[in-house]
Enzyme design. Structure first.
Site, PDB file in Angstrom:
ATOM      1  N   GLU A  70       0.854  -1.178   0.000  1.00 30.83           N
ATOM      2  CA  GLU A  70       0.000   0.000   0.000  1.00 30.83           C
ATOM      3  C   GLU A  70       0.893   1.231   0.000  1.00 30.83           C
ATOM      4  OE1 GLU A  70      -3.671   2.238   2.334  1.00 30.83           O
ATOM      5  OE2 GLU A  70      -3.392   0.068   2.579  1.00 30.83           O
ATOM      6  N   GLU A  95       4.936   5.075   3.484  1.00 27.52           N
ATOM      7  CA  GLU A  95       4.328   6.369   3.810  1.00 27.52           C
ATOM      8  C   GLU A  95       5.407   7.297   4.362  1.00 27.52           C
ATOM      9  OE1 GLU A  95       2.495   9.405   4.119  1.00 27.52           O
ATOM     10  OE2 GLU A  95       0.915   7.890   3.880  1.00 27.52           O
ATOM     11  N   ASP A 144      -2.398  12.142  -2.886  1.00 26.79           N
ATOM     12  CA  ASP A 144      -2.370  13.592  -2.978  1.00 26.79           C
ATOM     13  C   ASP A 144      -2.670  13.982  -4.428  1.00 26.79           C
ATOM     14  OD1 ASP A 144      -1.690  16.340  -3.073  1.00 26.79           O
ATOM     15  OD2 ASP A 144      -0.271  16.074  -1.427  1.00 26.79           O
ATOM     16  N   THR A 213     -11.928   4.888   4.899  1.00 25.02           N
ATOM     17  CA  THR A 213     -10.812   5.637   5.477  1.00 25.02           C
ATOM     18  C   THR A 213     -11.240   7.074   5.750  1.00 25.02           C
ATOM     19  OG1 THR A 213      -9.945   6.479   3.383  1.00 25.02           O
ATOM     20  CG2 THR A 213      -9.261   4.250   4.042  1.00 25.02           C
TER      21      THR A 213
END
Length: 234
Positions: A70, A95, A144, A213
């Site tokens: 992910e 991340e 984003d 989410t």
């Protein structure tokens, strides 16, 4: 966004855009970062730790289980849900936003899942050291959008990201993308098939194994319509 230049140590030098730090972390989250993060590393990924860019031996690290990824997991809700629902799969989360990493570590601790690895930085560094065809499923969920025209090259849906993604995905592997930005939908549908993927579905409803989410909930609150796209690596 990516240059071919090297720094004085021979390591790849890349521009990185976006936040890496947010509000001051709670003590609990600071402890997770200090005590848990290193043990969850998928291996020597960063150019600093692996300047020769030697491919990771994921079989040695994780055994024969399928590997999922992910990219940009936010607060980690979806990643932990998938890990708990698929205990025979190893999921790597990538991340760069350290507050999100800390939140994920807390969720991993609370859920007791043991099949998650975490790389807290630029996914391009991870792509560098993954072997061909090692990933069977990849998620890019509410990335984003970089909405300004001059920032379009920063988006994930560009050759900079999609070319190495295509290399590291197994034939028949599944690539899932969710976004609530119409222009990002069109960009995804245009660019991803150019890099060895076939569109399988585009829907206004999420996948059957989906968990909502914070980004999806924000989109719905603000009246934006999420799109859920599934591609298969050819």
């Amino acid at each position: 966004m990516v240059t071919d230049l090297k720094d004085s140590g021979g390591e790849p030098r890349r521009n990185f855009y976006g936040r890496q730090h947010g509000k001051t972390l709670r003590d609990r989250h600071k402890q997770f970062l200090a005590n848990d993060l290193a043990a969850l590393s998928p291996g020597p990924v960063s150019p600093h730790d692996n300047p020769a860019r030697i491919p990771l031996n994921l079989t040695e690290r994780f055994g024969e289980r399928p590997i999922w990824l992910e990219v940009g997991f936010g607060g980690g809700e979806h990643l932990v849900h998938q890990a708990a629902s698929n205990p025979d799969v190893q999921i790597i989360g990538c991340e760069p936003f350290i507050n999100g990493v800390a939140m994920l570590l807390g969720k991993i601790h609370d859920a007791g899942v043991e099949n998650v690895a975490v790389y807290p930085s630029d996914v391009r560094d991870l792509f560098d050291v993954l072997g061909d065809g090692v990933l069977e499923k990849v998620f890019v969920l509410y990335p984003d959008p970089w909405p300004k025209q001059r920032h379009m090259r920063r988006r994930f849906m560009n050759t900079t990201y999609l070319e190495p993604l295509s290399r590291v995905m197994a034939v028949g592997g599944e690539f899932r993308v969710a976004t609530d930005i119409p222009d990002y939908v069109s960009r995804t549908l245009e660019q991803v098939p150019r890099h060895g993927f076939e569109l399988i579905s585009e829907a206004g409803e999420p996948w059957g194994d989906w968990v909502s989410t914070r980004y999806e909930r924000k989109a719905l609150r603000e009246g934006r319509v999420p799109h859920y796209m599934t591609f298969m690596k050819r």
